[in-house]
Design a protein around this motif. Structure first.
Motif, PDB file in Angstrom:
ATOM      1  N   SER A  97       0.824  -1.211   0.000  1.00 13.00           N
ATOM      2  CA  SER A  97       0.000   0.000   0.000  1.00 13.00           C
ATOM      3  C   SER A  97       0.856   1.258   0.000  1.00 13.00           C
ATOM      4  O   SER A  97       0.325   2.371  -0.005  1.00 13.00           O
ATOM      5  CB  SER A  97      -0.932   0.001   1.217  1.00 13.00           C
ATOM      6  OG  SER A  97      -0.226   0.387   2.377  1.00 13.00           O
ATOM      7  N   GLY A  98       2.182   1.107   0.068  1.00  6.45           N
ATOM      8  CA  GLY A  98       3.082   2.258  -0.006  1.00  6.45           C
ATOM      9  C   GLY A  98       3.623   2.716   1.324  1.00  6.45           C
ATOM     10  O   GLY A  98       4.379   3.688   1.376  1.00  6.45           O
ATOM     11  N   ARG A 100       5.946   2.612   4.751  1.00  7.29           N
ATOM     12  CA  ARG A 100       7.328   2.212   5.004  1.00  7.29           C
ATOM     13  C   ARG A 100       7.448   1.526   6.364  1.00  7.29           C
ATOM     14  O   ARG A 100       6.929   2.030   7.357  1.00  7.29           O
ATOM     15  CB  ARG A 100       8.246   3.433   4.972  1.00  7.29           C
ATOM     16  CG  ARG A 100       8.467   3.971   3.562  1.00  7.29           C
ATOM     17  CD  ARG A 100       9.097   5.341   3.595  1.00  7.29           C
ATOM     18  NE  ARG A 100       8.126   6.360   4.019  1.00  7.29           N
ATOM     19  CZ  ARG A 100       8.409   7.654   4.140  1.00  7.29           C
ATOM     20  NH1 ARG A 100       9.631   8.089   3.907  1.00  7.29           N
ATOM     21  NH2 ARG A 100       7.472   8.510   4.512  1.00  7.29           N
ATOM     22  N   ASP A 123       4.180   8.278   7.428  1.00  3.79           N
ATOM     23  CA  ASP A 123       3.102   7.644   6.667  1.00  3.79           C
ATOM     24  C   ASP A 123       1.783   7.612   7.435  1.00  3.79           C
ATOM     25  O   ASP A 123       0.752   7.257   6.872  1.00  3.79           O
ATOM     26  CB  ASP A 123       3.499   6.220   6.272  1.00  3.79           C
ATOM     27  CG  ASP A 123       4.675   6.210   5.305  1.00  3.79           C
ATOM     28  OD1 ASP A 123       4.843   7.220   4.586  1.00  3.79           O
ATOM     29  OD2 ASP A 123       5.421   5.214   5.281  1.00  3.79           O
TER      30      ASP A 123
END
Ligand code: CO
Length: 136
Positions: A97-98, A100, A123
């Protein structure tokens, strides 16, 4: 994916003083302080029916919360920990989902001896999130 909140961790300069404040002001039941040298913290657990609060003071020369307390000398909320059933599946979903994952991305043994991972605060709106694998 996430389950219940396991704990909210608060970095404090003096864990005994913080525990007294929780006990006298909030009538909370606190554990005795415990040193966790592998994690660079001394902690007091505040037990609640639905989750724990962990008061953490730096321990040793390179405590992971030392820089946080340098920026926030009076203390402050450090992270929130959610339970997950399968930490590697959760990590894979987050990475896809991007989001980190901090460190090398592999779960490590956390303060309760269970596998944990931390997610990058940028995030999640400035909030450090810990995932802890808890199997029922
Ligand atoms: Co934690």
């Amino acid at each position: 994916m996430i389950g219940r909140i396991n704990h909210v961790a608060i970095a404090v300069p003096d864990v005994e003083a913080a525990a007294r404040q929780w006990e006298t002001g909030l009538c909370a039941v606190c554990s005795l302080p415990q040193s966790l040298p592998d994690h660079g913290v001394r902690v007091v657990f505040v037990d609640q029916p639905n989750a724990k609060v962990e008061l953490m003071e730096p321990l040793g020369g390179n405590s992971p919360i030392a820089a946080f307390l340098d920026r926030n000398p009076a203390g402050g909320m450090h992270h929130i920990c959610y339970e997950v059933a399968d930490i590697r599946a959760a990590r894979d979903h987050l990475v896809a989902s991007g989001a980190r994952v901090l460190g090398d991305g592999e779960p490590m043994s956390g303060a309760h001896g269970t596998p944990v991972l931390f997610l990058h605060p940028k995030d999640f709106y400035g909030t450090l999130i810990e995932l802890e694998e808890v199997r029922d």
